[in-house]
Design an enzyme around this catalytic site. Structure first.
Site, PDB file in Angstrom:
ATOM      1  N   ASP A  16     -10.506   8.592 -32.123  1.00  0.00           N
ATOM      2  CA  ASP A  16      -9.272   9.386 -32.160  1.00  0.00           C
ATOM      3  C   ASP A  16      -9.104  10.136 -33.472  1.00  0.00           C
ATOM      4  OD1 ASP A  16      -8.626   8.254 -29.622  1.00  0.00           O
ATOM      5  OD2 ASP A  16      -8.010   6.438 -30.679  1.00  0.00           O
ATOM      6  N   GLU A  17     -10.207  10.537 -34.077  1.00  0.00           N
ATOM      7  CA  GLU A  17     -10.132  11.264 -35.350  1.00  0.00           C
ATOM      8  C   GLU A  17      -9.807  12.738 -35.155  1.00  0.00           C
ATOM      9  OE1 GLU A  17     -12.868   9.585 -34.431  1.00  0.00           O
ATOM     10  OE2 GLU A  17     -13.215   7.958 -35.859  1.00  0.00           O
ATOM     11  N   LYS A  19     -11.938  14.679 -32.973  1.00  0.00           N
ATOM     12  CA  LYS A  19     -13.264  15.307 -32.791  1.00  0.00           C
ATOM     13  C   LYS A  19     -13.189  16.488 -31.835  1.00  0.00           C
ATOM     14  CE  LYS A  19     -14.939  11.300 -31.485  1.00  0.00           C
ATOM     15  NZ  LYS A  19     -13.852  10.371 -31.853  1.00  0.00           N
ATOM     16  N   GLY A  43     -11.088  10.465 -24.955  1.00  0.00           N
ATOM     17  CA  GLY A  43     -10.039  11.431 -24.666  1.00  0.00           C
ATOM     18  C   GLY A  43     -10.021  12.454 -25.779  1.00  0.00           C
ATOM     19  N   HIS A  44     -10.642  13.611 -25.532  1.00  0.00           N
ATOM     20  CA  HIS A  44     -10.725  14.642 -26.569  1.00  0.00           C
ATOM     21  C   HIS A  44      -9.667  15.714 -26.310  1.00  0.00           C
ATOM     22  CE1 HIS A  44     -15.154  13.366 -27.441  1.00  0.00           C
ATOM     23  NE2 HIS A  44     -14.258  12.508 -27.867  1.00  0.00           N
ATOM     24  N   GLN A 231     -15.903   8.211 -29.056  1.00  0.00           N
ATOM     25  CA  GLN A 231     -15.509   7.017 -29.820  1.00  0.00           C
ATOM     26  C   GLN A 231     -15.895   7.231 -31.287  1.00  0.00           C
ATOM     27  OE1 GLN A 231     -17.392   6.192 -26.643  1.00  0.00           O
ATOM     28  NE2 GLN A 231     -15.384   6.627 -25.865  1.00  0.00           N
ATOM     29  N   THR A 246     -17.238  -0.555 -28.552  1.00  0.00           N
ATOM     30  CA  THR A 246     -17.576  -0.044 -27.243  1.00  0.00           C
ATOM     31  C   THR A 246     -19.046  -0.402 -26.975  1.00  0.00           C
ATOM     32  OG1 THR A 246     -17.362   1.842 -25.752  1.00  0.00           O
ATOM     33  CG2 THR A 246     -18.213   2.315 -27.972  1.00  0.00           C
ATOM     34  N   ARG A 310      -1.829   3.943 -24.715  1.00  0.00           N
ATOM     35  CA  ARG A 310      -1.439   2.786 -25.533  1.00  0.00           C
ATOM     36  C   ARG A 310      -1.042   3.233 -26.945  1.00  0.00           C
ATOM     37  NH1 ARG A 310      -6.600  -1.062 -25.140  1.00  0.00           N
ATOM     38  NH2 ARG A 310      -7.641   0.959 -25.157  1.00  0.00           N
ATOM     39  N   ARG A 312      -1.250   3.413 -30.756  1.00  0.00           N
ATOM     40  CA  ARG A 312      -2.367   3.101 -31.656  1.00  0.00           C
ATOM     41  C   ARG A 312      -1.861   2.338 -32.869  1.00  0.00           C
ATOM     42  NH1 ARG A 312      -4.240   9.228 -31.180  1.00  0.00           N
ATOM     43  NH2 ARG A 312      -5.291   9.108 -29.170  1.00  0.00           N
ATOM     44  N   LYS A 338      -5.594  15.918 -39.438  1.00  0.00           N
ATOM     45  CA  LYS A 338      -4.207  15.426 -39.423  1.00  0.00           C
ATOM     46  C   LYS A 338      -3.638  15.169 -40.824  1.00  0.00           C
ATOM     47  CE  LYS A 338      -2.883  13.428 -35.440  1.00  0.00           C
ATOM     48  NZ  LYS A 338      -2.772  12.522 -34.270  1.00  0.00           N
TER      49      LYS A 338
HETATM   50  P1  IMP Z   1     -14.345   0.473 -23.836  1.00  0.00           P
HETATM   51  O1  IMP Z   1     -15.109   1.583 -24.480  1.00  0.00           O
HETATM   52  O2  IMP Z   1     -13.376   0.951 -22.789  1.00  0.00           O
HETATM   53  O3  IMP Z   1     -15.216  -0.648 -23.370  1.00  0.00           O
HETATM   54  O4  IMP Z   1     -13.399  -0.183 -24.974  1.00  0.00           O
HETATM   55  C1  IMP Z   1     -13.943  -0.868 -26.107  1.00  0.00           C
HETATM   56  C2  IMP Z   1     -13.126  -0.581 -27.359  1.00  0.00           C
HETATM   57  O5  IMP Z   1     -13.291   0.781 -27.735  1.00  0.00           O
HETATM   58  C3  IMP Z   1     -11.624  -0.782 -27.188  1.00  0.00           C
HETATM   59  O6  IMP Z   1     -11.102  -1.243 -28.418  1.00  0.00           O
HETATM   60  C4  IMP Z   1     -11.102   0.606 -26.909  1.00  0.00           C
HETATM   61  O7  IMP Z   1      -9.752   0.760 -27.247  1.00  0.00           O
HETATM   62  C5  IMP Z   1     -12.014   1.420 -27.812  1.00  0.00           C
HETATM   63  N1  IMP Z   1     -12.190   2.795 -27.353  1.00  0.00           N
HETATM   64  C6  IMP Z   1     -12.940   3.236 -26.326  1.00  0.00           C
HETATM   65  N2  IMP Z   1     -12.879   4.577 -26.219  1.00  0.00           N
HETATM   66  C7  IMP Z   1     -12.097   4.986 -27.224  1.00  0.00           C
HETATM   67  C8  IMP Z   1     -11.676   6.285 -27.666  1.00  0.00           C
HETATM   68  O8  IMP Z   1     -12.032   7.329 -27.127  1.00  0.00           O
HETATM   69  N3  IMP Z   1     -10.860   6.290 -28.758  1.00  0.00           N
HETATM   70  C9  IMP Z   1     -10.482   5.156 -29.401  1.00  0.00           C
HETATM   71  N4  IMP Z   1     -10.853   3.933 -29.035  1.00  0.00           N
HETATM   72  C10 IMP Z   1     -11.646   3.853 -27.961  1.00  0.00           C
END
Ligand code: IMP
Length: 441
Positions: A16-17, A19, A43-44, A231, A246, A310, A312, A338
């Site tokens: 969530d930087e 990107k 989520g970009h 991520q 992840t 959710r 952050r 930001k």
């Molecule tokens: P997963 O990738 O859904 O398996 O989640 C594993 C971890 O990575 C969790 O802490 C998620 O909240 C985090 N995560 C996965 N995708 C993102 C993203 O795009 N932004 C921020 N955190 C993420």
């Protein structure tokens, strides 16, 4: 300066930087944007000059530039439902996707049972407090199957008989797990899945190709490429805060394996970092603020997940962590995003090192050892904030308030890497390109 031919853009914190904005900005000057790992967990967010805002989960953030070709590489795990929804959403905006988006025939598919297992596992682990806090998009189980050599790849959709056989095996195993181990009520049905995936296959077919070949031909032809990570480095399966990570490699190495591009083809790595830190999901977060300041950062930065909504977790910038991820990724320059969110804070803090709670020893290097992370406290350098001055209208770093510049100078010194781009708002124009090698040809 010659146009670099192959640049990686990746997150240096916990995701969530921003990107999406940086890739969209840099895509103005490249031929291809290629995504190399993750799935619809990303989520970009992109804000177009006309005010339209989009959140992309799978399609690379270059899609809004008509001359850019977009690639989803073999390292990505693809949920066809999410992909087709996204293609429709982009097309509804009058943007051509067909002929511009190419998907690797070797990419693995996310199946409904992956999402069921992801959610069932999280539910079970939440009972003893060990849940990762995943996005529930089936990412972990899909990569598990890939590495267990049970995964279904896009290319498998072509051979119905063998697909039926593979699905029969997989579903028997997953239904047993869901039933006996997780006590979940959901089940998958082979015939239903085959029928659904036949439709997906027809719809996805025009986009499928050998993307490694496409990309390597493009490199040979002198095209410029931007490799987009999802991520971030601290969520990397190898270098992140395992097991709160992840299931892929967002770090620079993942770009090679997730696209089939040789390491020597990569010219540079741009790391994206937020001017403070956020994390969504569980796991260590040394500079987390559980007080009013953390709350204020969340509200000012609209820090709610782009995929799950959710809230952050928020905290000050952690230079120890970013120093580490700069090292792992060979980051050549940083894009800081930001910065405007920090406007109005009377005091701004920067974590320069950690101290062990048990013996007071200073720690300058990040660790992904969870036991050690539980025993450290962040040590901050404090800066006077910019409460009255605005960052608006600044055309270069030198135009920013003196107080802001002092914070940036210290941050740049602590992360041991030049700040090349500074973002002071969501719009494309709200960006200071400091030594903008990619944006000028
Ligand atoms: P997963 O990738 O859904 O398996 O989640 C594993 C971890 O990575 C969790 O802490 C998620 O909240 C985090 N995560 C996965 N995708 C993102 C993203 O795009 N932004 C921020 N955190 C993420």
């Amino acid at each position: 300066m010659p146009k670099p031919s192959c640049t990686i853009v990746l997150g240096t914190q916990w995701g969530d930087e921003g990107k999406g904005k940086i890739v969209d900005l840099l895509a103005q000057n490249v031929d291809i944007v290629a995504r190399y790992q993750g799935g619809a967990n990303a989520g970009h967010t992109i804000l177009l000059p006309d005010g339209r805002q989009f959140v992309l989960h799978l399609i690379p953030s270059g899609i809004f530039h008509e001359n850019v070709t977009c690639v989803i590489g073999n390292g990505v795990v693809i949920d066809p439902v999410a992909l087709l929804d996204e293609i429709r959403m982009v097309e509804e905006q009058g943007i051509t996707v067909r002929g511009r988006l190419f998907i690797s025939h070797n990419a693995h598919l996310i199946m409904p049972y992956h999402k069921m297992l992801d959610q069932a596992a999280e539910q079970r682990m939440s009972k003893d407090g060990s849940a990762v806090g995943t996005t529930g998009r089936g990412i972990g189980p899909a990569y598990e199957d890939k590495f267990a050599r049970k995964g279904i790849r896009i290319v498998d959709l072509l051979d119905r008989e063998s697909l039926r056989e593979k699905l029969r095996h997989n579903i028997a195993e997953k239904n047993e797990l869901l039933d006996k181990f997780y006590g979940a009520s959901e089940r998958c049905d082979v015939d239903q899945l085959i029928a659904d995936y036949e439709i997906f296959d027809r719809e996805i077919d025009p986009y499928i190709t050998d993307t490694a070949l496409l990309l390597n031909r493009a490199i040979k032809a002198g095209k410029s490429l931007l490799l987009e990570g999802a991520q971030a480095a601290l969520l990397d399966i190898d270098f992140g805060t395992y097991p709160f990570v992840t299931s892929s490699n967002p770090t620079a190495g993942g770009a090679c394996t997730g696209l089939g591009i040789p390491p020597m083809a990569i010219d540079r790595v741009i790391g994206v970092a937020k001017a403070y830190t956020t994390r969504v999901g569980n796991g260590p977060f040394p500079t987390e603020l559980l007080d009013e300041t953390g709350e204020k950062l969340r509200e000012a930065g609209h820090e709610y997940g782009a995929t799950t909504g959710r809230p952050r977790r928020c905290g000050w910038f952690d230079a120890v962590a970013v120093r580490y991820t700069n090292m792992i990724n060979g980051v050549s320059s940083l894009a800081l995003t930001k910065l405007d969110v920090l406007s109005g804070f009377p005091e701004v803090k920067l974590c320069t090192h950690y101290e062990r709670k048990s013996d007071g020893r200073a720690i300058a290097h990040f660790t992904n050892d969870l036991r050690l992370l539980a025993d450290i406290r962040p040590i901050y350098e404090s800066f006077e904030g910019w409460t009255k001055e605005s960052l608006e209208g600044a055309a270069s770093r030198e135009d920013l308030p003196q107080t802001t510049q002092r914070y940036l100078d210290a941050l740049e010194r602590e992360v041991e890497c030049p700040l090349e781009i500074i973002s002071v708002g969501a719009g494309r124009e709200e960006t200071l390109g400091v030594g903008t090698a990619l944006m000028s040809e």
